[in-house]
Design an enzyme around this catalytic site. Structure first.
Site, PDB file in Angstrom:
ATOM      1  N   LYS A 270      52.211 -12.912 -57.304  1.00 28.62           N
ATOM      2  CA  LYS A 270      51.030 -12.178 -57.756  1.00 28.62           C
ATOM      3  C   LYS A 270      51.446 -10.973 -58.599  1.00 28.62           C
ATOM      4  O   LYS A 270      52.571 -10.469 -58.472  1.00 28.62           O
ATOM      5  CB  LYS A 270      50.229 -11.667 -56.551  1.00 28.62           C
ATOM      6  CG  LYS A 270      49.554 -12.722 -55.713  1.00 28.62           C
ATOM      7  CD  LYS A 270      48.865 -12.070 -54.528  1.00 28.62           C
ATOM      8  CE  LYS A 270      48.135 -13.092 -53.668  1.00 28.62           C
ATOM      9  NZ  LYS A 270      46.967 -13.661 -54.350  1.00 28.62           N
ATOM     10  N   ARG A 344      44.655 -22.759 -48.230  1.00 29.66           N
ATOM     11  CA  ARG A 344      44.192 -24.129 -48.003  1.00 29.66           C
ATOM     12  C   ARG A 344      45.290 -25.006 -47.420  1.00 29.66           C
ATOM     13  O   ARG A 344      45.016 -25.994 -46.750  1.00 29.66           O
ATOM     14  CB  ARG A 344      43.650 -24.711 -49.306  1.00 29.66           C
ATOM     15  CG  ARG A 344      44.666 -24.890 -50.416  1.00 29.66           C
ATOM     16  CD  ARG A 344      44.055 -25.001 -51.789  1.00 29.66           C
ATOM     17  NE  ARG A 344      43.571 -23.713 -52.273  1.00 29.66           N
ATOM     18  CZ  ARG A 344      42.935 -23.547 -53.425  1.00 29.66           C
ATOM     19  NH1 ARG A 344      42.717 -24.572 -54.220  1.00 29.66           N
ATOM     20  NH2 ARG A 344      42.527 -22.350 -53.792  1.00 29.66           N
TER      21      ARG A 344
END
Length: 517
Positions: A270, A344
């Site tokens: 990130k 996920r």
């Protein structure tokens, strides 16, 4: 905090035995029936010291004709419970530095304080008095406030008392979730979350807790979950909580919370700016623990299971790489195109695990996608489900709890972007509809039961000057569970559905075994 309800109306209001009286008015309702207070309000409005507009306040010390030492007039936008909560929050902020130990709260004539208002009062006081201090010795001292009394009519007394008990339990759960979220990543590790779960089990006999470590996860073939933790020195944990408030044969509500205690993005690193807020990526796990804290105290007649896969997502020489293919517990293979889409990957191994409990419904909660923040901002959590009855029950619970969600589409066509040349599916699609494709991805692992997904990326914490955890959606989840308990025979029942991965699981496992050999 000691919350109480007492009967006091008209001339009794200014004679209440408390350190301060917070009197909530509205633009249409500014008369109390108490001569001293009504004279005060009339003079203040005439002099321009108080305007009957939402958010306006006026503090008066030792008002004439009143026994109570301090009176705070607060104007609510209307007579709704939501506006009442905002008004009480204003009142708490105005009084918390004055050494007030006992605060009484009343409404003007016509503003009947229902059980919803009593519930809002507790949430407002809990929010207004919260201060994070675990890692900040210089934090302000705890407020002097120890007792809050809601003043109502005799017809509302019983309902108000019951509402205060329920709201206090919810507030305790929200505070726990908020505190866990605010802890930095070097404090709130997967092991810390496991210990918090064990503490709940220790404090409440109705809650049983089990924690699975890496060897157990390997035995369960949770290859997707384990791929996320490969780059971290912190050991992963899979936390299982069970609350039994009903017969053992009753199908439970299962809550699945994403517990990424810090998310760097892994190899798909990130940007540095704002990465500190990725300590909140365990907001789903915190909300499950907070909800269990609430229901353990309230003891509804329902069975609930909590599943929390928790780990860090870190870059290192052993971290999972973009392009790697992993095999999930269901047997479906996943091409990991972006290691920052890790939530996920841990949830898709927890969802098949939920099947063994033969659930009535399964709800997963996750700070899953920035795309959901773009879509909904910070007001509503994103709700995804193909089950209309379950979706409506969750939406209704959110409205009742003032912890709202907004239903998003779940068309199967969104799954087209998840196709892969090298696995059963990819873990990301394109940028368009990112929150939806993430939900569709999860749906591939949740076909054996009634299922809903809550994306709380925009609601679990606040940024900027007010940076901090919100404790959401503990209120929504607790209200949903209480609603299922109260519904009795009308509660949501399990539905028969095709089991996950039956056609592809076996071949995938065999192929994986051949590769290992």
């Amino acid at each position: 905090m000691d919350y109480r309800a007492s009967v006091a109306q008209g001339p009794a209001l200014s004679q209440v035995n408390a350190d301060a009286l917070v009197l909530v008015l509205t633009p249409e309702q500014s008369v109390t029936g108490d001569p001293a207070l009504d004279s005060l309000i009339k003079d203040a409005v005439s002099a321009g010291d108080l305007t009957l507009k939402a958010g306006r306040t006026l503090y008066v010390h030792r008002p004439n004709g009143a026994k109570v030492t301090r009176v705070l007039l607060v104007v609510s936008g209307d007579d709704s419970a939501k506006s009442f909560k905002a008004a009480v929050l204003k009142g708490v902020a105005a009084l918390k530095d004055l050494g007030v130990a006992h605060m009484a709260v009343a409404g003007a004539l016509g503003l009947n304080l229902s059980c919803e208002h009593a519930h809002s009062l507790v949430l407002a006081v809990a929010e207004g008095t919260y201060v994070f201090r675990q890692t900040k010795p210089s934090a302000p001292k705890p407020v002097a406030l120890k007792k809050v009394t809601v003043l109502c009519g005799p017809d509302e007394l019983s309902a108000a008392k019951s509402a205060l008990v329920r709201a206090r339990g919810v507030a305790e759960g929200i505070s726990l979730a908020r505190e866990l979220g605010n802890l930095p990543g070097n404090y709130c590790t997967p092991t810390h979350l496991a210990n918090e779960a064990r503490q709940i089990g220790k404090n409440f006999k109705h809650v049983k807790v089990e924690v699975l470590d890496r060897p157990a996860l390997e035995k369960l073939k949770m290859g997707s979950f384990l791929s996320v933790t490969n780059g971290s020195a912190q050991p992963p944990k899979f936390i299982i909580l069970r609350y039994q408030g009903a017969s053992a044969v009753q199908a439970p509500v299962v809550l699945v919370g994403k517990g990424i205690t810090f998310d760097t993005g892994g190899i798909s690193l990130k940007p540095g700016a704002g990465m500190d807020e990725m300590k909140y990526d365990m907001g789903g796990a915190a909300s499950v623990l907070g909800t269990f804290r609430a229901i353990a105290e309230l003891q509804p007649k329902v069975n609930v299971v909590g599943l929390i896969p928790t780990c860090e997502n870190m870059p290192s020489g052993t971290a999972t790489k973009p392009g790697d293919v992993v095999t999930s517990m269901s047997g479906q293979t996943i091409e990991i195109l972006n290691t920052d889409a890790e939530g996920r990957l841990i949830l898709c191994d927890a969802l098949p695990y939920a099947e063994r409990f033969k659930p009535a419904v399964v709800v997963d909660i996750a700070t899953l996608t920035g795309a959901c923040v773009v879509a909904l901002g910070h007001q509503h959590s994103g709700l995804f489900s193909s089950d209309d009855d379950l979706a409506q029950a969750l939406l209704r619970a959110g409205q009742q709890a003032q912890d709202t969600a907004w239903r998003m589409p779940m068309d199967e066509e969104y799954g087209e972007s998840l196709k892969s040349n090298f696995a059963d599916l990819a873990n990301v699609g394109g940028r368009d509809g990112g929150a939806i494709t993430a939900a569709v991805f999860l749906s591939k692992f949740a076909k054996a039961y009634r299922w809903a997904h809550l994306d709380i990326a925009g609601s679990a914490w606040k940024s900027g000057a007010a940076k901090g955890g919100t404790g959401r959606p503990v209120g929504l989840l607790t209200q949903f569970i209480l609603g299922q308990a109260e519904a009795g025979q009308d509660a949501l029942k399990p539905q028969v559905a095709k089991a996950v991965g039956k056609t592809k699981a076996a071949p995938a496992r065999k192929a994986a075994a051949r590769r290992v050999a």
